[in-house]
Design an enzyme around this catalytic site. Structure first.
Site, PDB file in Angstrom:
ATOM      1  N   GLU A   1       0.824  -1.207   0.000  1.00 31.41           N
ATOM      2  CA  GLU A   1       0.000   0.000   0.000  1.00 31.41           C
ATOM      3  C   GLU A   1       0.863   1.264   0.000  1.00 31.41           C
ATOM      4  O   GLU A   1       0.601   2.213  -0.744  1.00 31.41           O
ATOM      5  CB  GLU A   1      -0.927   0.021   1.231  1.00 31.41           C
ATOM      6  CG  GLU A   1      -1.910  -1.122   1.297  1.00 31.41           C
ATOM      7  CD  GLU A   1      -1.387  -2.302   2.106  1.00 31.41           C
ATOM      8  OE1 GLU A   1      -2.220  -3.053   2.650  1.00 31.41           O
ATOM      9  OE2 GLU A   1      -0.144  -2.472   2.186  1.00 31.41           O
TER      10      GLU A   1
ATOM     11  N   GLY B   1       6.380  -1.748  14.375  1.00 31.49           N
ATOM     12  CA  GLY B   1       5.656  -0.687  13.686  1.00 31.49           C
ATOM     13  C   GLY B   1       4.741   0.113  14.576  1.00 31.49           C
ATOM     14  O   GLY B   1       4.716   1.345  14.525  1.00 31.49           O
ATOM     15  N   ARG B   2       3.962  -0.561  15.443  1.00 22.55           N
ATOM     16  CA  ARG B   2       3.010   0.174  16.277  1.00 22.55           C
ATOM     17  C   ARG B   2       3.674   0.855  17.469  1.00 22.55           C
ATOM     18  O   ARG B   2       2.992   1.503  18.258  1.00 22.55           O
ATOM     19  CB  ARG B   2       1.893  -0.762  16.725  1.00 22.55           C
ATOM     20  CG  ARG B   2       2.334  -1.987  17.478  1.00 22.55           C
ATOM     21  CD  ARG B   2       1.188  -3.005  17.599  1.00 22.55           C
ATOM     22  NE  ARG B   2       1.596  -4.267  18.193  1.00 22.55           N
ATOM     23  CZ  ARG B   2       2.181  -5.260  17.536  1.00 22.55           C
ATOM     24  NH1 ARG B   2       2.450  -5.125  16.252  1.00 22.55           N
ATOM     25  NH2 ARG B   2       2.490  -6.397  18.140  1.00 22.55           N
TER      26      ARG B   2
END
Length: 504
Positions: free
Chosen positions: A197, A250-251
């Site tokens: 994405e 990532g988070r």
């Protein structure tokens, strides 16, 4: 689960469950369950008195924490040991805030200095006039920056930031319409620099720049990644690549170079304050024990409801427009971290894990979902978050009414109201917790986010699961790639949908 943890759970399940009114009548709940922390940006009160925790349950959860090895696992995280066992990685987001293994802290500091130099150079005009940034990422590469920019950069940002995550072209086109290509930078945020994405959106952003008179579109790109060689190979000049450590998930990455749009929007001093607020919570979490440890206390309450009362959701309502994106941020943090079904050694957990996290912003939510909270058949633990100092310059009536509504909802959920008319009866005895900030600024926002990170960690440790992998997001991605490649067949329903949409 070990014999010791199973025994702790059995002991907890056997305890009586007094009502909130009974608990308040029995003693000074505020002294035991409401604590104010002094932080760099002001105080935050963490009030868990309107939860059903009592002395017996606290003792039971404390025994569970000991049986689950909470203290050594916490120490292992801060020491940089590979506690993410399924991926054989350390978990070092706290090092980005200056708390953790010395070598990792030093490396993070050096990378921050590199980012600071680029941010300050851009502000000084080294890349020409820069009025806009389109920040392209997804998941943790977008949710954290979007939350922080929306909360902290509402008034005259140094650079206007637009965060784009969705591969739906409508999202990117909206950013294009708001930006002047001649004064726009593009940040491409991807840990691996391969996320479908993100890279699709990045290519479209480069096309937009080129089609609108920018002679060197790649010269307008800042890469934020744990794999800088891939960014250079893609075409970004190495001086505009901001790396971060591979041990940062990532988070948990907005403290790293993924936070570049935050620093660009609000300035380096505020970004440093953001880190300092989080570090204050890190130090508290590392040193406080038992009920004095606020993230652990919150996890005790979380597990009380999911494990002993059968709740399947937890709601968060921010009574502050600047925190409108916090529930979305917490959804990823909590559900991606603890939405697991096996233990650290790969065995079935055998009990519920993460509840569904949801929420909204007050007072809007009162006129939408609070009907269910007060009179519905689902028991839903609720968190309220608010700030004493208003974020606006309008009449004080606005903020007075905002806070009055926030506190009234917690009081009403607990007290309820009897009525002979069942439609007008409120059962009460419904739990809530409140986090009341003196002010909402960079430091207190950092503290709130770090608090929830450690709360999530505590829940994972007490459940015996790994909070730091996320394999559940991979299968759908793999199938989507096979659809695009035309290399797989599926069930009749999926085949029919693909055919109707013209994809296959």
């Amino acid at each position: 689960m070990t014999d010791a943890t199973n025994a702790a759970w059995a002991s907890l399940a056997a305890l009586d469950k007094p009502s909130l009114n009974t608990l308040f009548a029995a003693g000074d709940r505020l002294a035991d369950y409401s604590t104010q922390l002094n932080l760099p940006g002001g105080t935050i009160r963490f009030d868990w008195s309107k939860t059903h925790l009592d002395g017996a349950h606290v003792a039971g959860f404390t025994a569970l924490a000991e049986a689950a090895g909470f203290a050594p696992r916490r120490a292992a995280m801060f020491a940089g040991e590979h506690i993410n066992v399924t991926e054989d990685r350390a978990v070092e987001h706290t090092a980005l805030r200056g708390v953790g293994r010395e070598t990792s802290v030093e490396e993070a500091h050096a990378l921050h200095l590199r980012m600071k130099s680029l941010v300050e150079a851009i502000h000084a005009g080294a890349l020409g006039e820069v009025r806009h940034l389109i920040h392209i990422g997804i998941g943790g590469s977008a949710l954290g920056p979007n939350l922080a920019v929306d909360a902290l950069a509402r008034d005259e940002p140094l650079v206007d930031v637009h965060v784009v995550s969705n591969i739906d072209g409508c999202a990117l086109e909206a950013a294009f319409k708001a930006c002047d290509p001649a004064t726009t930078l593009v940040a491409v945020a991807s840990k691996t620099f391969t996320t479908t994405e993100t890279m699709t959106n990045a290519h479209s952003a480069l096309d937009w720049l080129g089609q609108n008179g920018v002679a060197d579109p790649y010269g307008r790109v800042i890469a934020l990644t744990a794999y800088p060689d891939k960014a250079v190979e893609w075409g970004v000049d190495e001086t505009r690549v901001l790396p971060f450590a591979e041990s940062v998930g990532g988070r948990y990455s907005l403290w790293s170079s993924i936070g570049f749009p935050i620093a660009l929007a609000v300035g380096w001093d505020d970004f440093a304050a953001f880190l300092d607020g989080a570090a204050a919570i890190d130090r508290h979490f590392e040193s406080a024990e038992g009920m004095a440890n606020l993230p652990l206390r919150a996890a005790f309450a979380d597990l009380y409801y999911t494990q002993l009362r059968g709740t399947q959701t937890r709601a968060c309502f921010a009574y502050d427009e600047r925190l409108r994106l916090l529930p979305s941020y917490l959804q990823q943090l909590e559900m991606e971290s603890n939405g697991k079904s096996v233990t650290l050694d790969g065995q079935p957990v055998g009990r519920p894990t993460a509840p569904i996290t949801w929420g909204g912003v007050g007072t809007d939510a009162q006129h939408a979902v609070f009907q269910l909270l007060h009179q519905g058949t689902n028991l839903v633990p609720v968190d309220f978050i608010a700030a004493i100092i208003p974020g606006d310059s309008l009449s004080p009536d606005h903020h007075r009414n905002l806070l009055a509504n926030c506190f009234a909802q917690g009081a009403a959920l607990m007290a309820g109201k009897a009525s002979k008319d069942g439609a007008r009866a409120y059962p009460g005895d419904r739990p809530s917790a409140t986090m009341l900030c003196e002010d909402l600024n960079a430091a207190t926002l950092g503290a709130l986010i770090a608090f929830h990170e450690h709360r999530t960690f505590c829940n994972g440790v007490l459940l015996g699961i790994n909070s730091f992998d996320q394999f559940g997001v991979e299968l759908g991605k793999e199938i989507a790639k096979s659809i695009v490649a035309g290399s797989a067949s599926f069930d009749p329903s999926t085949e029919a949908l693909l055919a109707e949409a013209g994809i296959k």
